[in-house]
Design a protein around this motif. Structure first.
Motif, short mmCIF file in Angstrom:
data_model
loop_
_atom_site.label_atom_id
_atom_site.label_comp_id
_atom_site.label_asym_id
_atom_site.label_seq_id
_atom_site.Cartn_x
_atom_site.Cartn_y
_atom_site.Cartn_z
N LEU A 127 0.82 -1.21 0.00
CA LEU A 127 0.00 0.00 0.00
C LEU A 127 0.86 1.26 0.00
O LEU A 127 1.87 1.33 0.69
N PRO A 128 0.44 2.27 -0.75
CA PRO A 128 1.18 3.53 -0.78
C PRO A 128 0.85 4.39 0.43
O PRO A 128 -0.16 4.19 1.10
N SER A 129 1.69 5.38 0.69
CA SER A 129 1.46 6.25 1.84
C SER A 129 0.52 7.40 1.50
O SER A 129 -0.15 7.94 2.39
N ALA A 159 1.37 -3.59 -7.20
CA ALA A 159 1.16 -3.67 -5.76
C ALA A 159 0.75 -5.08 -5.34
O ALA A 159 0.80 -5.42 -4.15
N PHE A 160 0.36 -5.90 -6.30
CA PHE A 160 -0.12 -7.25 -6.02
C PHE A 160 0.78 -8.34 -6.61
O PHE A 160 0.75 -9.48 -6.14
N VAL A 161 1.54 -8.02 -7.64
CA VAL A 161 2.33 -9.02 -8.36
C VAL A 161 3.81 -8.84 -8.02
O VAL A 161 4.38 -7.77 -8.27
N THR A 162 4.42 -9.87 -7.47
CA THR A 162 5.84 -9.84 -7.12
C THR A 162 6.67 -10.30 -8.30
O THR A 162 6.43 -11.39 -8.83
N THR A 200 -11.64 0.60 -1.85
CA THR A 200 -10.37 1.29 -1.66
C THR A 200 -9.23 0.38 -2.10
O THR A 200 -9.14 -0.77 -1.66
N CYS A 201 -8.36 0.89 -2.97
CA CYS A 201 -7.29 0.06 -3.50
C CYS A 201 -6.13 0.94 -3.96
O CYS A 201 -6.28 2.15 -4.17
N ARG A 240 2.12 9.39 -9.27
CA ARG A 240 2.56 8.81 -8.01
C ARG A 240 1.62 7.69 -7.61
O ARG A 240 0.50 7.58 -8.12
N ARG A 241 2.07 6.89 -6.68
CA ARG A 241 1.19 5.86 -6.13
C ARG A 241 0.26 6.50 -5.12
O ARG A 241 0.65 7.41 -4.37
#
Length: 506
Positions: A50-52, A100-103, A145-146, A167-168
């Motif tokens: 998650l981004p800040s 954010a979900f895929v490594t 929210t994502c 930006r994220r």
């Protein structure tokens, strides 16, 4: 353009389904996701990176077909305060943050590289990512929210880009809109300002497209629509698409459809972002562009000969782009010419570059500017990489190593995946056409000749008035087909998965 509907029911359903299953096998289309991929998707859905930055107060909305659930983009449009200047507009465009979900290097990543793009069949889609992500945790669904990649594009009063930030951010869409509803609200004057500005900004961007010599082809399309009376899926939840969905109750329509103006305005927002992404990449010296070289003189010469055959006036002082914008896609002669114009769009490539070594071609000739695919990461592999490059460029940080490591293989993967997606689309239309007409061999139909082979004037394509079918037609050897003219044709073959529809002059 006629938009009559004809549905596939009863006996025609079985050969249609069989042909679609055979097509999947022939193309090596992936089936269900492997268990390891599904497990990783479930874990990442529960604990994404998650981004800040929190932008959940931004009232974003999405515009997609009504049944879509894999929502890549959400937007908010507003006016900028004049502050003594000319004012302008602010475009906030949120793109699903798949990274954010895929490594990188994980099972999800490897499977995405195997699939490359989401494939759309009449009886279901074969997704790039598991549904837990593409239609759930990573999708910009209303009220959800994502994480997202949030673009802020400040435009001047003429719609030109003045400032770009990316930006994220955490986002939450407020509404899921569809094209028909958006068009209706805007036309009726009932749209609130963030939606009403879509038309205003869209028109400005279209005007700039004309100015720079870009082209958007407004061609009537064949559209396959599935209708299911009962049964909502195969129940495995993996998004892989087994081909067995709704076996008993599915019916199909094949129609001609001219895109709504709202679709063009929406596309201009995506195009704006793709152009901004390309400029960021070029400034940083690292990126992956979507390039298309200018059409060779021979291709343009052929278009001029086609225009002459269709009795379309094309003065030498009028550019190709100007001519295209003057045409009415509802006129059969103009539709035939626009269909021929698509030949100039072939030859697009994904072009990576790094360390400031720019490629020989940096522009997309149809866009008439540098351009990058970055707005559909749930459905197209390269967009995840483009987002990472742009985020790094905007922040002044190095492009991640895992992105650079893919540069050697990503273009070929995308080329093959795009080719496969195009073939799926073409073959599916062929199969549905054959299913619609399999019991009508020998019948005579009214149509219009929309294409003639340059070296074989007796071979071409005919567009029927009813049903919405475009098929090959062959005259007697030595004869000539009347390009752009009405023609009565007789159906000689149609068998889904076996024989595509074929006609002869009646």
């Amino acid at each position: 353009m006629p938009r009559r509907h004809l549905r596939v029911k009863g006996a025609a359903e079985a050969p249609l389904r069989a042909a679609l299953r055979a097509l999947r096998g022939e193309l090596g289309v992936p089936d269900a996701f492997p268990l390891q991929v599904l497990v990783e998707a479930e874990q990442s859905a529960k604990s994404p990176r998650l981004p800040s930055y929190d932008a959940t107060d931004l009232p974003l909305f999405t515009i997609d077909p009504p049944t879509s659930t894999d929502l890549d983009q959400a937007m908010h449009l507003s006016r900028r305060p004049a502050d003594g200047g000319r004012g302008g507009y602010r475009v906030r465009y949120a793109i699903a943050d798949v990274a954010a979900f895929v490594t990188p290097g994980g099972a999800l990543d490897a499977e995405a590289h195997r699939r490359v793009t989401t494939l759309y069949f009449p009886d279901g889609k074969v997704s790039l990512h598991p549904a837990r992500l593409s239609e759930g945790a990573a999708s910009l669904l209303p009220g959800h929210t994502c994480p997202a990649v949030l673009w802020t594009l400040d435009l001047d009063a003429d719609g030109r880009t003045e400032r770009v930030d990316v930006r994220r951010a955490l986002v939450r869409s407020r509404a899921k809109l569809n094209y028909a509803g958006v068009q209706q609200e805007i036309d009726a004057g009932t749209a609130e300002e963030p939606l009403d500005l879509l038309k205003e900004i869209g028109h400005l961007r279209e005007r700039l497209e004309v100015e720079r010599g870009g082209i958007s082809l407004n061609i009537p399309e064949q559209e396959i629509t599935e209708h299911t009376a009962s049964g909502d899926g195969d129940g495995d939840g993996d998004g892989g698409g087994s081909g067995d969905r709704g076996l008993v109750d599915a019916t199909y329509e094949l129609t001609y459809r001219t895109p709504l103006p709202a679709e063009g305005w929406n596309a201009q927002i995506s195009l704006l972002t793709g152009m901004a992404a390309a400029e960021l990449m070029l400034a940083a010296g690292t990126g992956v562009l979507r390039t298309l070289p200018a059409a060779p003189d021979g291709a343009v010469g052929r278009l001029r000969r086609t225009a002459k055959a269709l009795h379309i006036d094309w003065p030498h002082h009028v550019s190709y782009a100007q001519l295209v914008r003057s045409l009415d896609p509802h006129d059969p002669r103009h539709a035939a010419f626009l269909l021929e114009c698509t030949t100039l769009l072939r030859g697009a490539h994904y072009t990576p570059f790094r360390d400031g070594r720019l490629p020989g071609i940096t522009t997309h000739s149809a866009v008439a500017a540098p351009y990058a695919h970055c707005t559909a990461p749930l459905r197209r592999l390269v967009d995840r990489y483009a987002s990472e490059i742009c985020l790094a460029a905007a922040a002044g940080t190095p492009t991640p190593d895992w992105v650079l490591a893919a540069f050697d293989t990503l273009p070929d993967e995308m080329t093959e995946g795009t080719r496969r997606a195009g073939r799926v689309e073409r073959e599916c239309v062929d199969i549905v056409e054959a299913a619609l007409l399999r019991d009508r061999v020998g019948e005579v139909f009214e149509g219009c000749v929309v294409e003639v082979e340059e070296d074989q004037p007796d071979v071409g394509s005919v567009q029927l008035e009813n049903p919405a079918v475009i098929g090959r037609v062959a005259a007697t050897p030595g004869g000539r087909l009347p390009l752009g003219e009405r023609l009565r044709v007789r159906l000689t073959q149609a068998e889904p998965g076996v024989a595509k529809v074929r006609f002869v002059p009646a």
